[in-house]
Design an enzyme around this catalytic site. Structure first.
Site, mmCIF file in Angstrom:
data_model
loop_
_atom_site.group_PDB
_atom_site.id
_atom_site.type_symbol
_atom_site.label_atom_id
_atom_site.label_comp_id
_atom_site.label_asym_id
_atom_site.label_seq_id
_atom_site.Cartn_x
_atom_site.Cartn_y
_atom_site.Cartn_z
ATOM 1 N N LYS A 178 0.853 -1.183 0.000
ATOM 2 C CA LYS A 178 0.000 0.000 0.000
ATOM 3 C C LYS A 178 0.891 1.236 0.000
ATOM 4 O O LYS A 178 1.390 1.652 1.041
ATOM 5 C CB LYS A 178 -0.943 0.042 1.205
ATOM 6 C CG LYS A 178 -2.028 1.123 1.033
ATOM 7 C CD LYS A 178 -2.607 1.618 2.334
ATOM 8 C CE LYS A 178 -1.736 2.644 3.001
ATOM 9 N NZ LYS A 178 -1.615 3.919 2.236
ATOM 10 N N ALA A 234 1.328 6.928 13.810
ATOM 11 C CA ALA A 234 0.714 5.867 13.007
ATOM 12 C C ALA A 234 1.312 4.519 13.366
ATOM 13 O O ALA A 234 0.599 3.508 13.434
ATOM 14 C CB ALA A 234 0.905 6.160 11.517
ATOM 15 N N GLU A 252 9.390 1.082 11.135
ATOM 16 C CA GLU A 252 10.469 2.060 10.970
ATOM 17 C C GLU A 252 9.805 3.423 11.024
ATOM 18 O O GLU A 252 9.058 3.792 10.119
ATOM 19 C CB GLU A 252 11.219 1.823 9.657
ATOM 20 C CG GLU A 252 12.548 2.557 9.570
ATOM 21 C CD GLU A 252 12.413 3.927 8.931
ATOM 22 O OE1 GLU A 252 12.402 4.930 9.694
ATOM 23 O OE2 GLU A 252 12.318 4.001 7.704
ATOM 24 N N CYS A 286 13.788 10.627 7.606
ATOM 25 C CA CYS A 286 13.596 10.202 8.996
ATOM 26 C C CYS A 286 14.881 10.220 9.806
ATOM 27 O O CYS A 286 14.866 10.480 11.000
ATOM 28 C CB CYS A 286 12.955 8.821 9.033
ATOM 29 S SG CYS A 286 13.812 7.578 8.049
ATOM 30 N N GLU A 385 9.640 15.952 15.719
ATOM 31 C CA GLU A 385 10.069 15.791 14.331
ATOM 32 C C GLU A 385 9.317 16.784 13.450
ATOM 33 O O GLU A 385 8.091 16.752 13.356
ATOM 34 C CB GLU A 385 9.811 14.361 13.861
ATOM 35 C CG GLU A 385 10.338 14.085 12.465
ATOM 36 C CD GLU A 385 10.145 12.644 12.042
ATOM 37 O OE1 GLU A 385 11.063 12.068 11.450
ATOM 38 O OE2 GLU A 385 9.055 12.086 12.311
#
Length: 480
Positions: A178, A234, A252, A286, A385
């Site tokens: 997805k 999430a 991750e 990230c 972040e």
């Protein structure tokens, strides 16, 4: 439109979506439509998982000799290589990643990782005989875990997908991918390559979708493992579902990595390196080192150098090879970044460059490379972040405080240490609570494990460890 997909790749074929809703992909640098895909939902996930289930249980993909699967992965790699330029340009259009970077990570990474895992598949023993503790023999077997649900973020769509696709297929698993809606177009190019490579129907399926599709895939009873790259919130939600279902999951997640500049660092070389480590993909990375820790004795010198470097980064058309920074991915993401910049100003941090939208670019979701000085590590801009071209420079008194500040974060994904003494830097890297650290740079190595500590995730991708994650172990106790 340049990219107009009317169907979903399920079961080795392009099939109509269950509903007529369409996803339009908007180019980040022009704010204009560049392509369309169907918007997959729960019914499409059902169809894709069923196809993957049939491929795992019925067509023999998991029963093939590892060398045969390796051959298929190498054909897949060759088909992707033939599409490398198209893939790189598509991602540059979708998210505004500079083409020079996109060619490296979106054009080249996928074929290289497929070939790497093809090599591991040929050499990794699937059974191991052990001398049992009380005599006799135990045969330990590696068996593919089954159907994998893979959900990937938009910021590095090809590497993030291939970090899951390649080891899963090498292990004998089948997969439902997805992709993020922002990068649904390049995922369909991968589907074209899979079909050309002759992967059996259902081994690889692609369903672009939003929250409904993601939730359906994570909780689907036909899925045996979930692999996710995306935000920490999430990831927590996905982890909760998988925990309740006792379903293996690899997560991750986010980061707020520290670049520790030691007092003996070559500042010119360090700042040149930070341009690549702190601002890649306009900070939408990230593992980016977005907290720069500088010794008090050289603080103003470091701050001035980082400021000068950031202000000099060429920002503009991402298709221009000279561009170092493109736009962020969307209007919503730009608003998020601007919100954090406002928080930094309100907290009393010193804005030394950037902080706004570039005046010479009147289209696209651009944010100037931004640097804040006089930042405390407890400020919001040092803890959360931002995922944009914003770097904070924080002073420290000695190495002990540098380590404390580096570890004073809920995240632990990346990091870097800058020094003229490699042994000193390596020793300090060992004290930082993070999954990866670079010395005088940062280069992701697909032959080594990648993943995070703390809120940066669970499990590891890449390296042999990334392949092991797609096996389950069985012990067969043989009679003495």
């Amino acid at each position: 439109m340049k990219h107009d997909y009317r169907s979903l790749f399920i079961g080795g074929e392009w099939v109509p979506a269950a509903d007529a809703e369409v996803n339009t992909v908007i180019a980040a640098s022009t704010e204009e439509p560049m392509g369309r895909t169907p918007l997959g939902g729960a019914k499409d996930i059902d169809a894709a998982v069923a196809a993957a289930r049939r491929a795992f249980d019925g067509t023999g993909w998991s029963d093939l000799a590892p060398g045969e699967r390796a051959d298929a992965l190498e054909r897949f790699a060759t088909a992707l290589e033939a599409r490398a330029q198209r893939i790189a340009e598509t991602v540059t259009g979708e998210i505004g990643m500079p083409i020079s970077l996109s060619k490296q990570v979106n054009g080249s990474f996928g074929p290289a990782v497929l070939r790497y895992y093809a090599g591991l598949a040929r050499t990794l023993p699937l059974t191991e005989d052990r001398v049992a503790f009380r005599g006799g023999t135990t045969q330990v077997r590696r068996e593919p875990v089954g159907v994998v649900g893979a959900i990937v973020a938009w910021n590095y769509p090809q590497p993030l997908a291939m970090m899951k696709i390649a080891p899963a297929l090498a292990a004998g698993c089948t997969i439902v991918l997805k992709p993020a809606l922002e990068t649904a177009l390049d995922a369909n190019i991968v589907a074209d390559a899979a079909a050309e490579a002759g992967l059996p129907p259902g081994v690889f399926n692609v369903v672009p979708g939003g929250l409904e599709a993601g939730e359906a895939l994570v909780a689907h009873p036909g899925v045996n493992k979930v692999a996710f790259t995306g935000s920490t919130p999430a990831g927590r939600s996905i982890g909760e579902v998988c925990g309740r279902l006792l379903r293996p999951v690899t997560l991750e997640l986010g980061g707020k990595s520290a670049a520790v500049i030691l007092d003996d660092a070559d500042l010119e070389a360090t700042v040149a390196g930070l341009a690549r480590v702190s601002f890649p993909n306009s900070g939408q990375t990230c593992y980016a080192s977005t907290r720069v820790l500088a010794p008090v004795s050289r603080y103003e010198e470091v701050l001035d150098a980082v400021t000068t470097m950031a202000a000099s980064l060429p920002m503009g058309d991402p298709f221009d090879p000279a561009t170092a920074l493109g736009p962020v991915v969307s209007a919503r993401q730009r608003e998020r970044v601007e919100h954090y910049i406002a928080l930094g100003r309100d907290a009393g941090a010193r804005l030394t460059t950037g902080g706004g939208r570039p005046k010479h670019l009147n289209r696209g979701w651009y944010v100037e490379p931004t640097v804040f000085g006089d930042v405390r590590n407890d400020m919001t801009i040092a803890q959360e972040e931002i995922f944009g071209p914003v770097v904070v420079v924080i002073p420290y008194r000695d190495e002990e405080e540098a380590v404390t500040l580096a570890n004073d974060s809920e995240y632990g994904l990346g990091g870097s240490v800058w020094t003229s003494d490699i042994d000193r830097g390596t020793a300090l890297a060992g004290r930082i609570q993070t999954g990866t650290v670079g010395i005088n740079g940062y280069t992701l190595d697909f032959a080594s494990p990648f993943g995070g500590y703390k809120a940066s995730g669970l499990g590891r991708e890449l390296g042999p460890e990334g392949l092991h994650a797609y096996f389950q172990l069985k012990s067969v106790y043989l009679p003495t």
